[in-house]
Scaffold this active site. Structure first.
Site, PDB file in Angstrom:
ATOM      1  N   GLU A 202       9.256  15.574  15.790  1.00  0.00           N
ATOM      2  CA  GLU A 202      10.403  16.087  14.488  1.00  0.00           C
ATOM      3  C   GLU A 202       9.205  16.416  13.617  1.00  0.00           C
ATOM      4  O   GLU A 202       8.006  16.884  14.326  1.00  0.00           O
ATOM      5  CB  GLU A 202       9.513  14.480  14.283  1.00  0.00           C
ATOM      6  CG  GLU A 202      10.540  14.288  12.229  1.00  0.00           C
ATOM      7  CD  GLU A 202       9.991  12.868  11.695  1.00  0.00           C
ATOM      8  OE1 GLU A 202       9.397  12.386  12.325  1.00  0.00           O
ATOM      9  OE2 GLU A 202      11.041  12.416  11.259  1.00  0.00           O
TER      10      GLU A 202
ATOM     11  N   CYS B  80      13.213  11.120   6.911  1.00  0.00           N
ATOM     12  CA  CYS B  80      13.376  10.680   8.140  1.00  0.00           C
ATOM     13  C   CYS B  80      14.931  11.167   8.459  1.00  0.00           C
ATOM     14  O   CYS B  80      14.878  11.377   9.978  1.00  0.00           O
ATOM     15  CB  CYS B  80      12.796   8.870   8.834  1.00  0.00           C
ATOM     16  SG  CYS B  80      13.946   7.999   8.023  1.00  0.00           S
TER      17      CYS B  80
ATOM     18  N   GLU C  88      10.155   1.088  10.691  1.00  0.00           N
ATOM     19  CA  GLU C  88      11.239   3.122  11.085  1.00  0.00           C
ATOM     20  C   GLU C  88       9.997   3.643  10.794  1.00  0.00           C
ATOM     21  O   GLU C  88       9.888   4.051   9.977  1.00  0.00           O
ATOM     22  CB  GLU C  88      11.851   2.320   8.988  1.00  0.00           C
ATOM     23  CG  GLU C  88      12.538   0.913   8.771  1.00  0.00           C
ATOM     24  CD  GLU C  88      14.160   0.914  10.191  1.00  0.00           C
ATOM     25  OE1 GLU C  88      14.249   2.476  10.695  1.00  0.00           O
ATOM     26  OE2 GLU C  88      14.238   0.148  10.219  1.00  0.00           O
TER      27      GLU C  88
ATOM     28  N   LYS D  56       0.603  -1.160   0.707  1.00  0.00           N
ATOM     29  CA  LYS D  56      -0.084   0.053   0.083  1.00  0.00           C
ATOM     30  C   LYS D  56       0.342   1.205  -0.149  1.00  0.00           C
ATOM     31  O   LYS D  56       1.321   1.511   0.676  1.00  0.00           O
ATOM     32  CB  LYS D  56      -0.902   0.000   1.066  1.00  0.00           C
ATOM     33  CG  LYS D  56      -1.804   1.417   1.054  1.00  0.00           C
ATOM     34  CD  LYS D  56      -2.354   1.767   2.371  1.00  0.00           C
ATOM     35  CE  LYS D  56      -1.744   2.753   2.899  1.00  0.00           C
ATOM     36  NZ  LYS D  56      -1.644   3.868   1.634  1.00  0.00           N
TER      37      LYS D  56
HETATM   38  C1  UN1 Z   1      13.976   8.261   4.675  1.00  0.00           C
HETATM   39  O1  UN1 Z   1      14.357   9.562   5.117  1.00  0.00           O
HETATM   40  O2  UN1 Z   1      13.532   7.780   5.516  1.00  0.00           O
HETATM   41  O3  UN1 Z   1      19.864   8.113   4.584  1.00  0.00           O
HETATM   42  C2  UN1 Z   1      14.783   7.425   4.024  1.00  0.00           C
HETATM   43  C3  UN1 Z   1      19.204   9.070   3.881  1.00  0.00           C
HETATM   44  C4  UN1 Z   1      18.541   8.296   2.313  1.00  0.00           C
HETATM   45  C5  UN1 Z   1      17.007   7.357   2.916  1.00  0.00           C
HETATM   46  C6  UN1 Z   1      16.381   8.167   3.533  1.00  0.00           C
HETATM   47  N1  UN1 Z   1      19.289   7.638   1.612  1.00  0.00           N
HETATM   48  O4  UN1 Z   1      18.755  10.042   3.663  1.00  0.00           O
END
Ligand code: UN1
Length: 496
Positions: free
Chosen positions: A386, A285, A251, A176
């Site tokens: 965040e 993230c 994650e 999804k």
């Molecule tokens: C994310 O923001 O969920 O390391 C992944 C990084 C990228 C992946 C980010 N290769 O910033």
């Protein structure tokens, strides 16, 4: 205007959602530009997709892993050919600049070739038996049907982190994608189909989290769930999956710190912070959202950082000269705006930015100024929560030990960066920073696919993507072969 209508992919057929309803995928840089209409799916669609995946599992699990891997090799090559088109599609639906969407597709290409190698590994363990004429080994087995819920910020890379290792391991999938950016998942899955993936092995159910994501998590025939998104939703996913003891890989968020010591190469640290904080419009993230400055360089760094943040060109990511694209939707603008209010109320100072960009070329999109806060203390909400936008806080400190303490004083633990020329401090930080990823003299963003990716504390529940994904998508089977031709009782017949 006219735009294409997309359907769910179930058992190799493109079928509309049972409800007949659709959701519009809009370009965040220009809301008059409709990328397409995508199905608004519910439990019935999910059940059909899971049934198709369950059926396909019966034969896919028997395809030798090196053969499964060949499909990934072909998919990687096709992605290389289509990289530019898929990057443009992604910028249109997600907003981030072309250089970055090309990188996102590249990450899927890297993942395809990396994981394809697993087809000839998928190593297990052989070990001596405690009994004579008995052989012991353990082998990796697929889990079955796996459900995947993916975010909008890496709309092709993150689905590839999940689909490719799941497939090479012999699982079948129902994915999804995020409602803001489904097209990139469609492009990725189309690539797999063109590479020879049999029908039903990957199924797509598009829609909203509560409508389509929740039934996927709860479906009894789904044997594992892999989720990337916010800690708030991840907690719900984990709780619902727990009811049926379903393994779930989560994650989630970050509040990533870049520490700059007095001895750092300041220009390097400035470039790293700028890229870490405002790359992907802060919507990673792994984004740098706290910059911890040692007092000796704080004033100079702050002055120069503000100047560089102000100079960033914000606009439509399809324009090659633009450095910062829009935020993905109105809700993200509302969150950035809310956090500016919170920060100001708490006593932080807006050093630059702080507002949504509205007039002129920004009128039809969801743009936010690159925003820098000064006077931030570690206890403020802006230093702990965040934001997921182009918003970064500057925090000053005296000693290296204080910097580590501040960096660790939050509930997240994804990425961290330290800028210094002092090798002893670098290694101390590698040991002491509570995070799944630590960079020395490089920004908090930019993880490579063949290392473990994930975090500690509220960032994750202990699983890793990249190196580690195979552990999640397989289950161990221990195998004993007794060739003694007699009953041998473990723990008894060989005990003195
Ligand atoms: C994310 O923001 O969920 O390391 C992944 C990084 C990228 C992946 C980010 N290769 O910033």
């Amino acid at each position: 205007m006219t735009y294409p209508t997309y359907h769910n992919l179930i058992g190799g057929e493109w079928v509309p959602a049972a409800s007949g309803k659709t959701l519009l995928n809009l370009n965040p840089a220009d809301d008059a530009d409709v990328v397409g209409a995508f199905p608004s799916s519910h439990a019935e669609d999910v059940a059909n997709a899971v049934a198709a995946a369950k059926k396909a599992f019966a034969s896919w699990r028997l395809v030798p892993a090196p053969k499964r891997a060949e499909i990934l090799v072909r998919a990687g090559s096709i992605l290389q050919e289509r990289k530019e088109q898929y990057a443009r599609d992604m910028t249109r639906e997600m907003g981030k600049v072309l250089a970055e969407t090309r990188g996102d597709v590249q990450e899927a290409i890297d993942e395809a070739f990396y994981v394809a190698g697993e087809g000839r590994r998928l190593f297990g363990v052989t070990t001596p038996s405690e009994l004579q004429n008995k052989f012991a080994m353990s082998v990796r087995m697929p889990v079955g049907v796996v459900g995947m819920i993916t975010p909008w910020n890496f709309p092709m890379a993150i689905p590839s982190w999940k689909l490719f290792p799941a497939l090479v391991s012999g699982n079948t999938c129902v994915i999804k994608p995020a409602e803001d950016t489904p097209l990139s998942t469609y492009n990725l899955v189309q690539t797999l189909i063109d590479a020879g993936l049999p029908p039903g092995v990957v199924n797509i159910v598009a829609g909203l989290g509560p409508d389509a994501g929740a039934p996927l998590v709860e479906h009894p025939d789904v044997r594992a769930i892999s989720f990337t998104g916010s800690s708030e939703i991840g907690s719900l996913v984990g709780q619902r999956a727990a009811a049926s003891f379903k393994p779930v890989s989560l994650e989630m968020g970050g509040k990533n710190a870049q520490i700059v010591l007095n001895d750092a190469n300041l220009d390097l640290a400035l470039n790293g912070a700028l890229w870490g904080a405002f790359g992907t419009t802060g919507q990673r993230c792994t984004a740098t959202s706290r910059i911890l400055l040692q007092k000796g360089i704080a004033a100079e760094f702050t002055k120069e950082f503000i100047a560089r943040a102000k100079a960033l060109k914000v606009g439509n990511g399809l324009d090659e000269s633009v450095e910062v694209g829009p935020q993905v939707n109105e809700a993200q603008i509302a969150t950035s705006t809310k956090y500016v209010e919170i920060a100001v109320k708490e006593g932080a100072e807006v050093l630059t930015g702080g507002r949504a960009l509205t007039g002129g070329g920004y009128a039809n999109g969801t743009f936010f100024e690159p925003t820098v806060f000064g006077g931030v203390t570690p206890k403020m909400r802006i230093a702990r929560e965040e934001v997921f936008g182009p918003v970064v806080s500057l925090i000053e400190f005296d000693t290296f030990e204080q910097a580590i303490e501040i960096a660790n004083s939050i509930e997240y633990g994804l990425s961290t960066a330290l800028y210094t020329k002092d090798v002893n401090r670098a290694f101390t930080a590698i040991r002491d920073l509570e995070a799944g990823i630590t960079y020395i003299n490089a920004p908090t963003i930019g993880a490579e696919v063949h290392l473990p990716f994930g975090g500690v504390k509220q960032t994750g529940n202990g699983h890793r993507e990249g190196l580690g994904a195979i552990d999640f998508f397989t289950t161990w089977k221990s195998v004993y072969v007794d060739y003694s031709d007699r009953l041998q009782r473990a723990q008894i017949d060989n005990a003195e």
